[in-house]
Design a protein around this motif. Structure first.
Motif, PDB file in Angstrom:
ATOM      1  N   THR A  35       6.829  16.010  -9.729  1.00  0.00           N
ATOM      2  CA  THR A  35       5.893  14.888  -9.573  1.00  0.00           C
ATOM      3  C   THR A  35       4.680  15.296  -8.754  1.00  0.00           C
ATOM      4  O   THR A  35       3.539  14.978  -9.100  1.00  0.00           O
ATOM      5  N   GLU A  36       4.934  16.031  -7.660  1.00  0.00           N
ATOM      6  CA  GLU A  36       3.824  16.485  -6.823  1.00  0.00           C
ATOM      7  C   GLU A  36       2.908  17.434  -7.595  1.00  0.00           C
ATOM      8  O   GLU A  36       1.674  17.318  -7.524  1.00  0.00           O
ATOM      9  N   ALA A  37       3.493  18.346  -8.346  1.00  0.00           N
ATOM     10  CA  ALA A  37       2.688  19.279  -9.145  1.00  0.00           C
ATOM     11  C   ALA A  37       1.873  18.521 -10.186  1.00  0.00           C
ATOM     12  O   ALA A  37       0.696  18.823 -10.414  1.00  0.00           O
ATOM     13  N   GLN A  38       2.493  17.523 -10.809  1.00  0.00           N
ATOM     14  CA  GLN A  38       1.794  16.749 -11.835  1.00  0.00           C
ATOM     15  C   GLN A  38       0.654  15.944 -11.208  1.00  0.00           C
ATOM     16  O   GLN A  38      -0.438  15.843 -11.784  1.00  0.00           O
ATOM     17  N   ASP A  39       0.917  15.365 -10.028  1.00  0.00           N
ATOM     18  CA  ASP A  39      -0.141  14.616  -9.333  1.00  0.00           C
ATOM     19  C   ASP A  39      -1.325  15.516  -9.003  1.00  0.00           C
ATOM     20  O   ASP A  39      -2.468  15.059  -8.968  1.00  0.00           O
ATOM     21  N   ASN A  40      -1.044  16.800  -8.754  1.00  0.00           N
ATOM     22  CA  ASN A  40      -2.107  17.770  -8.443  1.00  0.00           C
ATOM     23  C   ASN A  40      -2.654  18.450  -9.699  1.00  0.00           C
ATOM     24  O   ASN A  40      -3.410  19.427  -9.602  1.00  0.00           O
ATOM     25  N   ASN A  42      -1.202  20.323 -11.727  1.00  0.00           N
ATOM     26  CA  ASN A  42      -0.647  21.666 -11.944  1.00  0.00           C
ATOM     27  C   ASN A  42       0.491  21.519 -12.959  1.00  0.00           C
ATOM     28  O   ASN A  42       1.676  21.554 -12.607  1.00  0.00           O
ATOM     29  N   TYR A  43       0.107  21.348 -14.207  1.00  0.00           N
ATOM     30  CA  TYR A  43       1.090  20.997 -15.233  1.00  0.00           C
ATOM     31  C   TYR A  43       2.065  22.125 -15.564  1.00  0.00           C
ATOM     32  O   TYR A  43       3.248  21.848 -15.791  1.00  0.00           O
ATOM     33  N   PRO A  44       1.648  23.385 -15.589  1.00  0.00           N
ATOM     34  CA  PRO A  44       2.638  24.444 -15.845  1.00  0.00           C
ATOM     35  C   PRO A  44       3.769  24.447 -14.815  1.00  0.00           C
ATOM     36  O   PRO A  44       4.936  24.618 -15.157  1.00  0.00           O
ATOM     37  N   GLU A  45       3.404  24.248 -13.532  1.00  0.00           N
ATOM     38  CA  GLU A  45       4.437  24.215 -12.501  1.00  0.00           C
ATOM     39  C   GLU A  45       5.330  22.989 -12.671  1.00  0.00           C
ATOM     40  O   GLU A  45       6.555  23.066 -12.504  1.00  0.00           O
ATOM     41  N   ALA A  46       4.713  21.853 -13.003  1.00  0.00           N
ATOM     42  CA  ALA A  46       5.498  20.634 -13.221  1.00  0.00           C
ATOM     43  C   ALA A  46       6.485  20.839 -14.362  1.00  0.00           C
ATOM     44  O   ALA A  46       7.663  20.469 -14.261  1.00  0.00           O
ATOM     45  N   ILE A  47       6.029  21.457 -15.436  1.00  0.00           N
ATOM     46  CA  ILE A  47       6.910  21.707 -16.586  1.00  0.00           C
ATOM     47  C   ILE A  47       8.071  22.620 -16.188  1.00  0.00           C
ATOM     48  O   ILE A  47       9.217  22.392 -16.583  1.00  0.00           O
ATOM     49  N   ARG A  48       7.794  23.632 -15.360  1.00  0.00           N
ATOM     50  CA  ARG A  48       8.867  24.520 -14.896  1.00  0.00           C
ATOM     51  C   ARG A  48       9.892  23.749 -14.069  1.00  0.00           C
ATOM     52  O   ARG A  48      11.112  23.939 -14.223  1.00  0.00           O
ATOM     53  N   ASP A  49       9.409  22.865 -13.195  1.00  0.00           N
ATOM     54  CA  ASP A  49      10.333  22.093 -12.357  1.00  0.00           C
ATOM     55  C   ASP A  49      11.215  21.179 -13.203  1.00  0.00           C
ATOM     56  O   ASP A  49      12.436  21.104 -12.998  1.00  0.00           O
ATOM     57  N   TYR A  50      10.601  20.491 -14.170  1.00  0.00           N
ATOM     58  CA  TYR A  50      11.388  19.579 -15.000  1.00  0.00           C
ATOM     59  C   TYR A  50      12.362  20.358 -15.898  1.00  0.00           C
ATOM     60  O   TYR A  50      13.470  19.893 -16.190  1.00  0.00           O
ATOM     61  N   SER A  51      11.962  21.546 -16.304  1.00  0.00           N
ATOM     62  CA  SER A  51      12.864  22.388 -17.113  1.00  0.00           C
ATOM     63  C   SER A  51      14.084  22.792 -16.307  1.00  0.00           C
ATOM     64  O   SER A  51      15.206  22.846 -16.839  1.00  0.00           O
ATOM     65  N   GLU A  52      13.886  23.069 -15.013  1.00  0.00           N
ATOM     66  CA  GLU A  52      15.012  23.411 -14.141  1.00  0.00           C
ATOM     67  C   GLU A  52      15.957  22.219 -13.993  1.00  0.00           C
ATOM     68  O   GLU A  52      17.181  22.376 -13.950  1.00  0.00           O
ATOM     69  N   THR A  69       5.504  14.054 -20.849  1.00  0.00           N
ATOM     70  CA  THR A  69       4.183  13.583 -20.438  1.00  0.00           C
ATOM     71  C   THR A  69       3.264  14.757 -20.120  1.00  0.00           C
ATOM     72  O   THR A  69       2.095  14.782 -20.527  1.00  0.00           O
ATOM     73  N   ALA A  70       3.794  15.738 -19.387  1.00  0.00           N
ATOM     74  CA  ALA A  70       2.993  16.918 -19.052  1.00  0.00           C
ATOM     75  C   ALA A  70       2.571  17.676 -20.309  1.00  0.00           C
ATOM     76  O   ALA A  70       1.427  18.140 -20.424  1.00  0.00           O
ATOM     77  N   PHE A  71       3.473  17.769 -21.271  1.00  0.00           N
ATOM     78  CA  PHE A  71       3.121  18.428 -22.535  1.00  0.00           C
ATOM     79  C   PHE A  71       2.003  17.665 -23.255  1.00  0.00           C
ATOM     80  O   PHE A  71       1.068  18.271 -23.795  1.00  0.00           O
ATOM     81  N   VAL A  72       2.105  16.346 -23.272  1.00  0.00           N
ATOM     82  CA  VAL A  72       1.081  15.538 -23.958  1.00  0.00           C
ATOM     83  C   VAL A  72      -0.271  15.713 -23.283  1.00  0.00           C
ATOM     84  O   VAL A  72      -1.301  15.913 -23.942  1.00  0.00           O
ATOM     85  N   ILE A  73      -0.291  15.671 -21.960  1.00  0.00           N
ATOM     86  CA  ILE A  73      -1.551  15.805 -21.218  1.00  0.00           C
ATOM     87  C   ILE A  73      -2.205  17.155 -21.489  1.00  0.00           C
ATOM     88  O   ILE A  73      -3.433  17.257 -21.581  1.00  0.00           O
TER      89      ILE A  73
END
Length: 332
Positions: A35-40, A42-52, A69-73
Motif C-alpha cells: 500500500t505504501e509503495a502504491q501510494d508513492n 512505486n508500482y513495481p515494488e507494490a506488485i512484488r509485495d502483493y505477489s509475496e 489495480t497496480a497492473f491496471v494503472i
C-alpha cells in the motif's frame, strides 16, 4: 526429561498458533508495504509485495485486488483483469474489483465488458461518481450519446468541480449538434481549470467552425503553449493559417513552421499533417513544394473515403497554381 501426552499436545498447539500468528503478521506487513509503495506510485515494488502475499495466501482478496489495480494503472490490462477476476470469484460483492476491471476493459477498448462491470458497481453503489463518469465515457465511445449525457449529468449532481466531466459532456453535446450547450460546458470546465487543454482545444474548434478565426487561432496557440507535443493542435492551427478565408488571419510562413512541426511529431506518418504542409506552401506561392507534399499525402494509406476527394482536389488546385481555401473555393 519426558513429556506427558497432554503436555506435548499443548506445546504442539502453542507452536502452531505461534506459527500462524507469525504467518498472518508477515501478510499484514507485506500488504502495508504494498500500500505504501502504491501510494508513492512505486508500482513495481507494490506488485512484488502483493505477489509475496499471494505466495503465503493464494486466496487473499486484498492482494489480488491491489496487485490487479497496480497492473491496471501501469497499463498491463490483461494481468490486471486476471487478478481482479480472481478477486471477484473470491468475493462477488467487491465493488472495487468490478470498478478496476471495468477500467481495464475500457483501456483495452472492450466497451461492452466495461459497461457490464460498471453496471454491476452502480447496482451496488448508485452514486459512485467515478463509475458514472467512466460509464459515460464508455457510452460516448460506443456513440451512445444519449446515455452518456444521462450518466455525466448525474455525475455532475454529486461532483460540480470536475472539469473532465464537463469536457466529456460538452463532447456529447457537440456530437448531438447542440453547439451552445457544448460551449457552455467547455466554458464551465475552463472556469474550474483555465489550463484545461481539452476544453481549450474543443472551444477553439467550435470558434473556428463558427467563423471566429482569430479567436480560434489564439485558442489553438494557447493549447500549443500548454501542451507542446500535441500534434493535432499544430496541424489544426497550421490548417487554419494556411486555408482561412479571412485574408487578415492567413499566414502561410507560420503555417509552414507549424505543419512541419506536426509532421515531425507524427514522424511523417499522418497524411493529414502532410496535406496541411502542402496547403501551407501553396499559400506562400511555392507550388513546387505544395505539389511534392500533396502527392506524398495522396499516396499514403489510411485516408478516410470521405476525405480522399478533397486530397485529390487540392492536388489539382496546386497543379494549376491555386491555393486552397477552407470554404472549398480556390483563390485567384
Amino acid at each position: 526429561m519426558t513429556f506427558k501426552p497432554f503436555s506435548f499436545l499443548a506445546l504442539a498447539t502453542a507452536l502452531l498458533l505461534a506459527t500462524g500468528c507469525g504467518h498472518q503478521q508477515k501478510i499484514h506487513e507485506l500488504l502495508d508495504a504494498g500500500t505504501e509503495a502504491q501510494d508513492n506510485e512505486n508500482y513495481p515494488e507494490a506488485i512484488r509485495d502483493y505477489s509475496e502475499v499471494l505466495k503465503l495466501d493464494s486466496k487473499s482478496v486484498e492482494a489480488h485486488l491491489q496487485r490487479g489495480t497496480a497492473f491496471v494503472i501501469t497499463g498491463e490490462f490483461d494481468r490486471g483483469i486476471s487478478d481482479l477476476s480472481r478477486a471477484i470469484r473470491l468475493d462477488p460483492t467487491n465493488a472495487t474489483a468490478y470498478e478496476m476491471r471495468g477500467y481495464a476493459y475500457f483501456g483495452k477498448d472492450e466497451q461492452a465488458k466495461a459497461l457490464s462491470d460498471y453496471n454491476t458497481v452502480l447496482g451496488m453503489e448508485p452514486d459512485n461518481v467515478r463509475v458514472l463518469k467512466m460509464r459515460g465515457k464508455a457510452f460516448y465511445w460506443r456513440r451512445d450519446y444519449t446515455n452518456a449525457l444521462i450518466d455525466l449529468t448525474k455525475a455532475l449532481q454529486f461532483e460540480t468541480n470536475d472539469a473532465e466531466i464537463y469536457d466529456d459532456r460538452g463532447q456529447c453535446f457537440y456530437q448531438q449538434k447542440q453547439v451552445a450547450w457544448a460551449t457552455a460546458d467547455f466554458d464551465a470546465a475552463l472556469r474550474i481549470d483555465p489550463e484545461d487543454t481539452t476544453a481549450l482545444y474543443a472551444r477553439s474548434f467550435i470558434l473556428y467552425k463558427g467563423g471566429r478565426y482569430a479567436e480560434a487561432a489564439g485558442g489553438f496557440a494557447t493549447v500549443i503553449r500548454l501542451k507542446p507535443k500535441q500534434v493535432t493542435t499544430y496541424n489544426e492551427l497550421a490548417w487554419l493559417l494556411a486555408t482561412c478565408p479571412d485574408d487578415v488571419v492567413r499566414n502561410g510562413a507560420k503555417a509552414i513552421t507549424l505543419a512541419t512541426k506536426a509532421c515531425n511529431l507524427s514522424k511523417w506518418k499522418r497524411y493529414a499533417d502532410i496535406d496541411t504542409l502542402a496547403a501551407a506552401y501553396a499559400e506562400t506561392g511555392d507550388f513546387d513544394s505544395a505539389l511534392k507534399y500533396q502527392k506524398q499525402a495522396a499516396e499514403m494509406d489510411g485516408i478516410p473515403a470521405k476525405n480522399r476527394a478533397g486530397v485529390l482536389q487540392r492536388l489539382d488546385l496546386y497543379s494549376h497554381h491555386k491555393p486552397y481555401r477552407e470554404s472549398g473555393q480556390s483563390a485567384d
